[in-house]
Scaffold this motif. Structure first.
Motif, PDB file in Angstrom:
ATOM      1  N   ALA A  24     -29.643  28.372  49.442  1.00 10.34           N
ATOM      2  CA  ALA A  24     -29.231  29.479  50.091  1.00 10.34           C
ATOM      3  C   ALA A  24     -28.767  30.719  49.126  1.00 10.34           C
ATOM      4  O   ALA A  24     -29.005  31.713  49.149  1.00 10.34           O
ATOM      5  CB  ALA A  24     -27.786  29.022  50.548  1.00 10.34           C
ATOM      6  N   LEU A  25     -28.390  30.227  47.767  1.00  7.86           N
ATOM      7  CA  LEU A  25     -28.100  31.062  46.769  1.00  7.86           C
ATOM      8  C   LEU A  25     -29.641  31.911  46.212  1.00  7.86           C
ATOM      9  O   LEU A  25     -29.491  33.156  46.222  1.00  7.86           O
ATOM     10  CB  LEU A  25     -27.742  30.245  45.517  1.00  7.86           C
ATOM     11  N   ALA A  26     -30.695  30.951  46.278  1.00  4.78           N
ATOM     12  CA  ALA A  26     -31.988  31.704  45.956  1.00  4.78           C
ATOM     13  C   ALA A  26     -32.276  32.767  47.106  1.00  4.78           C
ATOM     14  O   ALA A  26     -32.778  33.767  46.626  1.00  4.78           O
ATOM     15  CB  ALA A  26     -32.995  30.842  45.809  1.00  4.78           C
ATOM     16  N   TYR A  27     -32.202  32.532  48.173  1.00  5.63           N
ATOM     17  CA  TYR A  27     -32.428  33.307  49.397  1.00  5.63           C
ATOM     18  C   TYR A  27     -31.394  34.624  49.398  1.00  5.63           C
ATOM     19  O   TYR A  27     -32.098  35.518  49.312  1.00  5.63           O
ATOM     20  CB  TYR A  27     -32.156  32.401  50.797  1.00  5.63           C
ATOM     21  N   VAL A  28     -30.233  34.378  49.132  1.00  3.87           N
ATOM     22  CA  VAL A  28     -29.170  35.531  49.257  1.00  3.87           C
ATOM     23  C   VAL A  28     -29.636  36.582  48.099  1.00  3.87           C
ATOM     24  O   VAL A  28     -29.722  37.654  48.211  1.00  3.87           O
ATOM     25  CB  VAL A  28     -27.873  35.169  49.018  1.00  3.87           C
ATOM     26  N   LEU A  29     -30.103  35.800  46.892  1.00  3.26           N
ATOM     27  CA  LEU A  29     -30.225  36.884  45.721  1.00  3.26           C
ATOM     28  C   LEU A  29     -31.589  37.645  45.976  1.00  3.26           C
ATOM     29  O   LEU A  29     -31.762  38.690  45.552  1.00  3.26           O
ATOM     30  CB  LEU A  29     -30.535  35.894  44.396  1.00  3.26           C
ATOM     31  N   ALA A  30     -32.514  36.962  46.482  1.00  2.00           N
ATOM     32  CA  ALA A  30     -33.955  37.466  46.905  1.00  2.00           C
ATOM     33  C   ALA A  30     -33.836  38.541  48.089  1.00  2.00           C
ATOM     34  O   ALA A  30     -34.137  39.758  48.045  1.00  2.00           O
ATOM     35  CB  ALA A  30     -34.860  36.313  47.282  1.00  2.00           C
ATOM     36  N   ALA A  31     -32.995  38.238  48.996  1.00  2.00           N
ATOM     37  CA  ALA A  31     -32.780  39.173  50.069  1.00  2.00           C
ATOM     38  C   ALA A  31     -31.899  40.505  49.703  1.00  2.00           C
ATOM     39  O   ALA A  31     -32.314  41.480  50.043  1.00  2.00           O
ATOM     40  CB  ALA A  31     -32.013  38.510  51.284  1.00  2.00           C
ATOM     41  N   ARG A  32     -30.937  40.184  48.683  1.00  2.00           N
ATOM     42  CA  ARG A  32     -30.040  41.391  48.369  1.00  2.00           C
ATOM     43  C   ARG A  32     -31.065  42.425  47.387  1.00  2.00           C
ATOM     44  O   ARG A  32     -31.067  43.504  47.394  1.00  2.00           O
ATOM     45  CB  ARG A  32     -29.181  40.927  47.397  1.00  2.00           C
ATOM     46  N   SER A  33     -31.768  41.746  46.620  1.00  2.08           N
ATOM     47  CA  SER A  33     -32.781  42.370  45.690  1.00  2.08           C
ATOM     48  C   SER A  33     -34.214  43.261  46.586  1.00  2.08           C
ATOM     49  O   SER A  33     -34.320  44.205  45.929  1.00  2.08           O
ATOM     50  CB  SER A  33     -33.378  41.521  44.664  1.00  2.08           C
ATOM     51  N   ALA A  34     -34.016  42.962  47.629  1.00  2.00           N
ATOM     52  CA  ALA A  34     -35.113  43.266  48.441  1.00  2.00           C
ATOM     53  C   ALA A  34     -34.341  44.472  49.152  1.00  2.00           C
ATOM     54  O   ALA A  34     -35.053  45.231  50.078  1.00  2.00           O
ATOM     55  CB  ALA A  34     -35.781  42.276  49.472  1.00  2.00           C
ATOM     56  N   GLY A  35     -33.196  44.543  49.154  1.00  2.00           N
ATOM     57  CA  GLY A  35     -32.248  45.814  49.785  1.00  2.00           C
ATOM     58  C   GLY A  35     -32.007  45.411  51.313  1.00  2.00           C
ATOM     59  O   GLY A  35     -31.597  46.337  52.103  1.00  2.00           O
ATOM     60  N   ILE A  36     -31.853  44.197  51.698  1.00  2.00           N
ATOM     61  CA  ILE A  36     -31.586  43.905  52.750  1.00  2.00           C
ATOM     62  C   ILE A  36     -29.918  43.693  52.717  1.00  2.00           C
ATOM     63  O   ILE A  36     -29.276  43.327  52.007  1.00  2.00           O
ATOM     64  CB  ILE A  36     -32.261  42.548  53.418  1.00  2.00           C
ATOM     65  N   ALA A  37     -29.409  44.103  54.159  1.00  2.00           N
ATOM     66  CA  ALA A  37     -27.915  44.150  54.002  1.00  2.00           C
ATOM     67  C   ALA A  37     -27.401  42.788  54.246  1.00  2.00           C
ATOM     68  O   ALA A  37     -28.003  42.017  54.709  1.00  2.00           O
ATOM     69  CB  ALA A  37     -27.546  45.020  55.367  1.00  2.00           C
ATOM     70  N   ASP A  38     -26.247  42.619  54.001  1.00  2.00           N
ATOM     71  CA  ASP A  38     -25.605  41.270  53.936  1.00  2.00           C
ATOM     72  C   ASP A  38     -25.477  40.635  55.480  1.00  2.00           C
ATOM     73  O   ASP A  38     -25.640  39.344  55.587  1.00  2.00           O
ATOM     74  CB  ASP A  38     -23.975  41.275  53.223  1.00  2.00           C
ATOM     75  N   VAL A  39     -25.118  41.532  56.470  1.00  2.00           N
ATOM     76  CA  VAL A  39     -25.202  41.323  57.680  1.00  2.00           C
ATOM     77  C   VAL A  39     -26.408  40.778  58.270  1.00  2.00           C
ATOM     78  O   VAL A  39     -26.419  39.623  58.916  1.00  2.00           O
ATOM     79  CB  VAL A  39     -24.756  42.543  58.748  1.00  2.00           C
ATOM     80  N   GLU A  40     -27.424  41.266  57.796  1.00  2.00           N
ATOM     81  CA  GLU A  40     -28.764  40.968  58.228  1.00  2.00           C
ATOM     82  C   GLU A  40     -29.286  39.624  57.434  1.00  2.00           C
ATOM     83  O   GLU A  40     -30.042  38.801  58.280  1.00  2.00           O
ATOM     84  CB  GLU A  40     -29.754  42.108  57.681  1.00  2.00           C
ATOM     85  N   ILE A  41     -28.672  39.443  56.437  1.00  2.00           N
ATOM     86  CA  ILE A  41     -29.016  38.105  55.557  1.00  2.00           C
ATOM     87  C   ILE A  41     -28.244  37.070  56.512  1.00  2.00           C
ATOM     88  O   ILE A  41     -29.048  35.955  56.572  1.00  2.00           O
ATOM     89  CB  ILE A  41     -28.422  38.215  54.033  1.00  2.00           C
TER      90      ILE A  41
END
Lengths: 234, 83
Positions: A24-41
């Protein structure tokens, strides 16, 4: 619904669910660095509920892949669930609405846990196990979004090894005959071959078809040869 | 560009795969199919374990050793119980 079986399934899934923390941590870090909003994550964890597919979507989307390429990749990555469903349906009789609910949060871990022994072949046990994994995955996603920096220490802990280790224990229990052992050995070899060929997520689909076919072939061969009573399939 | 339609489409694709297996009507007995399905969990678990061990080459030795020890212990326990 048998609430005792559901609780049993929930408890049995707890060790598996721990493995979700670093993922989950790896996923969140990757998604945030891709510019995806927290709600979408978080929405992805709630609706897709598939760590591998979510990470693949993030990677492909940030790399500029087309929608068609992303969706076809996700389709290939999840085709093995069809075989899981067919296999589970042989052991658990499900009515219409039960299929709809049970299918929503089916995972590799839930399938492996439920299919392992006849006493766990029940809808309640399956739903309990699925519920545990769904809750933990979404809580870990939320936690990583809220306090990701504190979780950073977990990234290097090989907690994800809990899942294959538990699968291994289940597999040893399930391997009762010479044919079972042959299927396991062949499947492992086929998985290594697929990995060497760079087939990625298709590997599980190929092995889930190739392994059983090999088992049918070798089983017939041994049946027509010198089969001892102990080798007869249960 | 918003990612919401993509998330929705991906969720639908995944759910369709999960539901499809349950929805196939395979209630009649067919020896070969039943035998095939009996082998599916063994093959899938073997594949998932192998992929997990092989995916990180630097940890392969450690993971392989742990599995070997666990396997020997489990087989020893099985023989002990059978004796």
């Amino acid at each position: 619904m048998n609430s005792a079986a559901a609780v049993q399934g929930f408890r049995a899934m707890l060790p598996f669910s721990l493995a979700g923390a670093p993922v989950a941590l790896a996923y969140v870090l990757a998604a945030r660095s891709a510019g995806i909003a927290d709600v979408e994550i978080q929405l992805m964890s709630l609706t897709m509920f598939s760590s591998a597919s979510q990470i693949a979507l993030v990677q492909l989307w940030s790399g500029g892949a087309s929608v068609l390429a992303i969706l076809s990749t996700i389709l290939v990555m999840n085709l093995h669930f069809i075989i899981y469903g067919v296999s589970l349906a042989k052991h658990i009789r499900l009515r219409g609405w039960q299929k709809v609910i049970a299918a929503y949060s089916l995972t590799d871990a839930a399938y492996g846990l439920v299919i392992a022994t006849p006493k766990t072949h029940s809808l309640s046990y399956l739903l309990g196990a699925e519920c545990c994994m769904f809750l933990s995955w979404n809580l870990f996603t939320a936690a990583a979004l809220l306090v990701g920096d504190l979780f950073a220490v977990l990234r290097d802990v090989p907690l994800d090894f809990i899942v294959p280790l538990t699968f291994f224990v289940l597999l040893v229990k399930m391997t009762q005959t010479r044919t079972d052992l042959a299927v396991v050995m062949f499947s492992a070899a086929l998985a290594i071959l697929c990995m060497q060929l760079g087939l990625g997520q298709i590997t599980v689909i190929l092995v889930s078809i190739g392994g059983p076919l090999f088992g049918l072939g070798i089983g017939q061969l041994w049946e027509t040869g010198h089969t001892t009573p102990s080798e007869v399939e249960r | 560009m918003t990612i919401l339609p993509l998330i929705t489409a991906a969720a639908v694709v995944i759910y369709a795969c999960r539901l499809a297996g349950f929805s196939l009507n395979l209630s009649e007995t067919a020896p070969y199919r039943d035998q095939f399905l009996r082998f599916v969990p063994r093959a899938v678990l073997a594949a998932l374990i192998t992929l997990s061990v092989m995916c990180e080459p630097e940890q392969m030795g450690m993971k392989g050793a742990v599995l070997l020890v666990v396997g020997v212990v489990l087989l020893g326990m099985r023989r002990f119980r059978a004796a």
